[in-house]
Design an enzyme around this catalytic site. Structure first.
Site, short mmCIF file in Angstrom:
data_model
loop_
_atom_site.label_atom_id
_atom_site.label_comp_id
_atom_site.label_asym_id
_atom_site.label_seq_id
_atom_site.Cartn_x
_atom_site.Cartn_y
_atom_site.Cartn_z
N SER A 86 3.93 2.00 8.71
CA SER A 86 3.66 1.11 7.58
C SER A 86 4.96 0.85 6.84
O SER A 86 5.66 1.79 6.48
CB SER A 86 2.66 1.76 6.63
N ASP A 109 0.87 -7.63 2.17
CA ASP A 109 1.09 -6.19 2.00
C ASP A 109 2.59 -5.87 1.93
O ASP A 109 3.13 -5.21 2.81
CB ASP A 109 0.40 -5.44 3.15
N HIS A 168 0.82 -1.21 0.00
CA HIS A 168 0.00 0.00 0.00
C HIS A 168 0.86 1.26 0.00
O HIS A 168 0.33 2.36 -0.21
CB HIS A 168 -1.04 -0.01 1.12
#
Lengths: 709, 709
Positions: B643, B210, B73
């Site tokens: 992230s 991810d 992402h």
């Protein structure tokens, strides 16, 4: 020693054992401390004498004074019927502090098993191999109607039922004591009894206080009677001992109850039809109807109340179907069944004698479902057309009654027989209470629209004059506007008045819905005959299937559930609902507080919150969890109809009230799975805690022989 | 012995330790096998030299050839930008089988920490107690701008930042190496990299792959450079060793990364404002906007694609807010904070000297939030008015640029300074790519409608001529129809052309959106000044608050996250998301198969399903689970910005890539909780298995020093 004890405990197994099979079980080897003779005993009383069927649910006696415990969702209708805007018992709950304060539970009745006998020979003697399939079905129906009617004549005040155990193979006649004076004793507020609502339905972890107490009454001479103020509490032959100490994880437990329907003996063809055709059709239709009704109720409280029952029913079915579809896919159920059938076919083909009797068996079953699949658009449209509109189904009943009542009692469709007709009448009245015209009209419009786009060759030709052809929407709207404006069936008096009248009388009424029913009637009659033919065929085939499966697997089978009394046993046990998640089998008050938002369906009463905050758990505290247990999970084999069944500990004492299954266990109806089949009870400790601490009804605990909290 | 070893392991604790604090930690006592000097070392290299900030995310070098691993992402935009209907890399994934096949990741850059220093004294020397609050804010802003500009002049090719650690108290200057030639290496298909989509976002158990690989390039002489085909791979000072054996439950782990913002040092007043006012407002608005956009995309695939990014962003924020609101309520956070503050106030009032300095501190903070609360309707309307319409925010930027660019560089708002202006331009181009007129118009209409019903005394008077008064909807519609028809800002060339032009030029354009922006500009300027005043006041007050809290609690605090590099440590650990549910901290391929429906967001590629069915797990099989681990859960302290952070084992080797938190851990931003704070990584074993078995890119494993599967 310890290791031996463990080994002694058999693995949990599939099985809803009919009363006729219980005596064969070695219950002690399953960890139980009761013998078959403690459960069912023709000379003395057994636990089954404490079990009742209460409409579509199960309940059990828990006091010598006829006190019955069952589910909130099985009994709240009793107080709903007498609720008003001022005295909303559904919302606030209902508690009678003495017998004098109890409310008659109109429309409720209980049945208690009195005797049963194998009548397979008698039933099967009514048919022979030369009969055509539909003729075979009809002959059996007639035989069963005769047997039931004569049994009821012989035993006044009793209700008789002949239940098919194995399709086309074995039949049992049950005689039930039938009590009709039921009264509400304690029904907790909806915010406890329905806590979690549709969100939590079919789900674990669960925190629903799904229990209620009712009481059965009889005439002063002890015989069954309609409600009368002078009636006296019924004294059951047997009532369950309550075990306020509850159960722990891994404890052995069992259930006696009335599971409705399972389909495990059906073949892959049936499962594929359900998975690919019927359930997706119904689930999608229900989802659309629910959304439409929720929309209608958004800014119209009166509509919301009227529609709530229908929404609840459809949502329950839809979630069940979705759960089943997920489970079937996850287990690859159809594929597994096909593999089993391939092995069976190989076994059949290994022997020339078997080939002769069973060679085409599976293929022939498959053909029936192929036919159902290829006609499904037409047939499902007919089924859900009638089901979607209350007014249309009223008109059908009225129209059909005019034809059936002309016949001799035994020749009628069962619903119109004298023994059932009063109940049919009652059901119309109940339906009309929740009639909501905009929803009814919208759904009928939707189904007529679906009928309009059916392809050539599959059309409901009787409708052509009303629905026109695809593209012309005006015809349907015009018809509906006029029909809903002019029909007289919306009025209770008119409706009940028309029910039972002659065809001539109905013709004179000139009601648009009755006319529509009359136009459609031949199509439904034809569909009924088609189904009788299929059932007749399948009845023979399924009977052969059980024979050859028994030869192949060299074991006896347990028949599918059929609303007769069954025993199932297992243990208090968690499971893994999905990768990396484990569910513990006991929930607590903490979970209620966690879920509470203050809004439906999580609007816990302040008093309960306060009791929790004060840690006022009394003697119902679970030591390890330091909290009051609320619900229990276990690997028993249950289905719809088991709602309200007592969950019993090894000694046969009640430790919970069964009310649901986990989402993954909706698949139970098609296949039992050690991994997923889990059922849910409200814990007796929560029942007693709520009744004592929350409701202040220690007198009920006393009646059950339990010391207050 | 065993017991001692257990006692030696400190309880997991709250804490995102800044680089300046790492040397104080006894990491070995936390179960780690690295020393602070292995992580950060001014003389040699440390692990932090392998950590990069990649836009709003974190990444890490995993090869000597500049290979970076981060989240899908965080990187999929690189391949989205070059995707076409024929070559949809987002859908199919992108794999370069050699460096020559890599795709430039336009708009991406990475920053690597080079040095840091405490500049608190310098920054605080710019203010004095006689300054008014707004003046104080401005003086600090100016000082920081000066320091940053001069540091960047001194170190060409570097990016400087001054980060506030404790509000009004401590400041650090970071110097970053800044690389702008990034290239996509392997980005898995969305069906792996976004598996579970919005449904699973903020959720555990998780099965999202991810991760993505990109590579950093520099000029042939090793200096940072814009993209050029002749550039060479960057050779990082340090890269992480990959640990293909992964980790187990309870293993100690740590993370180095760039957490964005936390608010734990704020008071109850701030939390109450967020809980009662801002988050509910934003969550409801976003929910409405998402529903509207989903509706628009239902039958319009092109619209759906354009709107998908905005839906994703809003849905992410909305679910985060809802999670926080649930968590705050569940923990009673505001109430707890109030109790803490009461205890602090008691401490203050126990000493007359403390009363003098701190006596009114909490009350004064409270006054600021009272003011914010009472003005919230007006202020939130202004905030979300600009945010809801892309065109209006374009017009603002263009209008503001015309005023700011006239000023000397240091006097401008930060976004318009020379060092930031190119990025501002780039962001307009990117926004325009996803511009969707019907949505933009609907949202602007909604916000103007909200502005219209603001009560007297709270109205945005500049809008009166456009929006009219409540009841007259025509005015807004007429204005919008004409404005959207005639504006020229929808065209990229016109938009970029207008950006940087003078006020006179803009006047001549006579664009309805620029006119609207100009009308509203004074209101926004006033709001900005109001906020400067509040910040100036709070800056002083929060500085005092930390002082007195330290006196009271007799301990040092860790500053709130502020997008600077932080260390956090803990263990691989499950949790109980709710009563009777336990989550295990490792998920597996089985869970992917269970969730797979064949439809987005659960449309697993057939090849992955086949690999699973064949149990082709290679060396990445988890022995106990007999499956490939997919995601990991741990009790580390992370937030947005983490992230893509590497999850490191005790030896400092990478075992996963952090990408999310569990739903209950959204509360992290306000309060860390041992019970609920859990973060989520994709397991390195899944990364390697997908890269090797699914993508067939064993060469990447080789580059990372890992033997193929």
């Amino acid at each position: 020693m310890f290791v031996f004890a463990q080994l002694n405990i058999a693995r949990t197994e599939e099985g809803m054992y009919p009363v006729s099979e219980i005596h064969k079980l070695n219950l002690r080897s399953k960890g139980l401390k009761v013998n078959p003779g403690d459960i069912i005993n023709s000379r003395h009383t057994g636990l089954i004498d404490a079990i009742v069927q209460i409409d579509g649910c199960t309940g059990s006696f828990v006091s010598p004074e006829g006190l019955i415990i069952t589910n909130h969702h099985c009994a709240f209708g009793a107080v709903q019927a007498v609720s008003t805007a001022e005295k909303d018992y559904v919302k606030s709950g209902f508690l009678a502090m003495s017998k004098a304060e109890e409310i008659p539970a109109k429309g409720y009745s209980v049945r208690i098993i009195e005797s049963y006998s194998d009548v397979s020979k008698e039933v099967l003697a009514s048919v022979n191999d030369s009969m055509a399939p539909a003729e075979r079905s009809k002959a059996m129906e007639m035989k069963i109607k005769q047997m039931v009617t004569s049994a009821e004549k012989e035993h006044p005040g009793r209700r008789a039922e002949v239940s098919e155990m194995f399709t086309g193979k074995s039949y049992m006649l049950f005689l039930y004591l039938y009590l009709k004076d039921l009264r509400a004793v304690y029904v907790p507020p909806r915010s406890i009894g329905e806590f979690g609502g549709e969100n939590d339905n079919w789900m674990w972890p669960r925190h629903t206080g799904d229990f209620a107490f009712v009481r059965a009454y009889v005439a002063p001479d002890g015989t069954p009677a309609e409600y009368s103020p002078g009636n006296i509490p019924f004294h059951p032959k047997k009532y369950l001992k309550v075990a306020p100490e509850g159960v722990q994880e891994n404890d052995p437990v069992f259930i006696l109850g009335y599971p409705g329907r399972t389909y495990r003996h059906r073949t892959s063809h049936y499962m594929a039809y359900e998975e690919n055709i019927r359930m997706p059709y119904a689930a999608d239709l229900f989802q659309w109807e629910i959304a439409a009704m929720e929309n209608m109720g958004k800014n119209d409280h009166a509509a919301a109340i009227k529609l709530s029952g229908r929404i609840k029913g459809l949502a329950n079915a839809m979630k069940n179907y979705r759960g089943k579809l997920t489970g079937m896919k996850r287990l690859g159920l159809v594929e597994k069944k096909r593999e089993d059938e391939k092995a069976l076919q190989d076994f059949i083909e290994a022997d020339s004698k078997r080939i002769k009797t069973y060679g085409n068996l599976l293929g022939d079953i498959g053909k029936i479902y192929e036919e159902m699949s290829s006609h499904s658009e037409y047939e499902l449209t007919l089924d859900y057309l009638r089901q979607s509109s209350t007014l249309l189904s009223f008109a059908f009943t009225v129209y059909e009654a005019s034809r059936e009542l002309k016949k001799a009692d035994l020749d009628r469709e069962a619903a119109y027989m004298d023994r059932n007709f009063p109940r049919l009448k009652e059901s119309l009245t109940l339906s009309l209470q929740n009639y909501h015209e905009p929803a009814d009209k919208l759904f009928l419009k939707e189904m007529l629209g679906r009928a309009r786009v059916l392809p050539a060759g599959r059309r409901i030709s009787a409708l052509d004059s009303i629905i026109g052809t695809a593209g012309s929407s005006g015809a349907i709207e015009g018809f509906l506007d006029s029909a809903y404006r002019t029909t007289s069936l919306k009025n209770e008096k008119n409706l009940l008045d028309a029910l039972g009248k002659s065809s001539e009388y109905l013709d004179q009424m000139n009601d648009p819905f009755i006319r529509l029913a009359a136009m459609l009637y031949p199509s439904y009659q034809e569909l009924r005959e088609t189904r009788r033919r299929r059932e007749g065929t399948l009845s023979k085939l399924f009977s052969l299937l059980v024979d050859v499966k028994q030869q192949f697997q060299k074991k006896d089978f347990i028949p599918d559930a059929n609303s007769t009394l069954r025993l199932t046993f297992g243990r208090i046990k968690g499971y893994s609902p999905s990768d990396a998640l484990n569910a513990y089998p006991i929930t607590t008050l903490r979970g209620i507080i966690e879920k509470t938002t203050g809004e439906e369906p999580y609007d816990t009463p302040q008093k309960l919150i306060d009791l929790y905050k004060a840690k006022n758990f009394g003697r119902f505290r679970h030591k390890k969890l330091n909290d009051v247990p609320v619900a229990l999970l276990y690997d028993l084999d249950t289905t719809g109809g088991n709602s309200g069944s007592p969950l019993l500990n090894a000694k046969g004492e009640i430790v919970g009230v069964n009310f649901d299954r986990a989402y993954e266990a909706t698949i139970n109806d098609y296949a039992w799975s050690e991994k997923y089949s889990r059922s849910i009870a409200v814990d007796i400790r929560y029942v007693l805690w709520v009744t004592s601490k929350f409701a202040g009804a220690d007198y009920l605990l006393g009646e059950m022989g339990v010391r207050g909290a």
